[in-house]
Write an enzyme that holds these catalytic residues in place. Sequence first.
Site, PDB file in Angstrom:
ATOM      1  N   CYS A 339       0.841  -1.205   0.000  1.00 56.20           N
ATOM      2  CA  CYS A 339       0.000   0.000   0.000  1.00 56.20           C
ATOM      3  C   CYS A 339       0.870   1.247   0.000  1.00 56.20           C
ATOM      4  O   CYS A 339       0.807   2.092   0.911  1.00 56.20           O
ATOM      5  CB  CYS A 339      -0.929  -0.008   1.204  1.00 56.20           C
ATOM      6  N   TYR A 368      21.440  -8.648  -3.019  1.00 57.72           N
ATOM      7  CA  TYR A 368      20.737  -7.444  -2.552  1.00 57.72           C
ATOM      8  C   TYR A 368      19.265  -7.432  -2.975  1.00 57.72           C
ATOM      9  O   TYR A 368      18.732  -6.404  -3.379  1.00 57.72           O
ATOM     10  CB  TYR A 368      21.436  -6.179  -3.041  1.00 57.72           C
TER      11      TYR A 368
END
Length: 388
Positions: A339, A368
């Site tokens: 969100c 990463y």
Amino acid sequence: MEKIKEYVAKQQQEVCAFLYDLNSLTAHVQTLLNPLPESVQFYYAIKANSDEQVLRALLPYVYGFEVASMGEIEKVRAISETVPIAFGGPGKTLTELKAALKHNVTLYHLESQLQMQRLNWLAQEQGKTIEVLLRVNPSFELPDATLQMAGKATQFGIEQSELEEILGELGSYPNLRVVGFHFHCISNNLREKTQIKAIEKYITTALQWQQQYNLELSTVNVGGGIGVTYQEEQRPFDWGSYCEQLSTLLKRFPMLNIAMECGRFVSAYCGVYLAQVTDIKSNHGENFAVLRGGNHHFRLPSSWQHNHPFLVLERDDWPYPFAKPTVKNAPITLCGELCTPKDVLAKGVTVERLSAGDIIVFEKAGAYGWHISHHDFLSHPHPQRVYL
């Protein structure tokens, strides 16, 4: 791609997974090590991907592992009691230094006077003499790179002027044996000539200090910092040319060991991140594909603010009575399920065809990705992590 298809075909729910090809990883690291000069000690920087399976795969090949926390020390010692460990990081606490001594860390990259004082005090208590490198934040100019970690105001290393004062007072640290210097100044560099120029400057600076302060200099750590190309227009780092130039350079300095600590360049290529398209829609004239996944699993694209390279694995099955949303020959933004509008993995990229139910295969996701992500934000299920 066949292994990916086999994995996807077995899934009963929306696909979200990291797949790591360990055979590819070991083949790749051997191609990196074979042309290196003998004086280079090649460490894998485990911050890029610290999974046990990855560490075990690399253990027979690398000289050692570079770590930056007590937790990473414990991960390495879980697979080997003897492999060399180089301990870096700007925030070493007293607790971490105690753990490092307990776990027989081989080499310490000390980044401040307080770190030196702490370790010297602990070593005195245990009657030990500890080999250390001092990490330098130099005053000299550095070549450009995507990330510059020194040569300017950062939290890394000891400023050169302060370092030179410390070198004149090493008698204050009787339980530390300074055997060299650590220069990890640039990161994600794609130009081998830049890397060689930086290394030459590191070595000549270290040798000047050796002569000026009568040091027992054996090791110069030149860091990692070699980049991976995530965009088609980028020129990849030419490892073969780099090794040739490095060999020529190091012939001038046969008395030195050169430590190198690569992470991304080792593990990026062995992993992919799979995220299924759960919805396709348009807002204000732009197309969006919402994925089962996002930067809570794979934060690299939003962290670096780039469009991560990907392939589309189309899936024809659609056992529903309603139409399958599809875009054809149009730009679309690949976003995650969080969100927040920052959950974007590629923005405005043109696809030939993309439908709900298809799988996005993000390439070069072995470094990463999962390991720098905020896994539990919104409490979505974690991706599967599969080692082939």
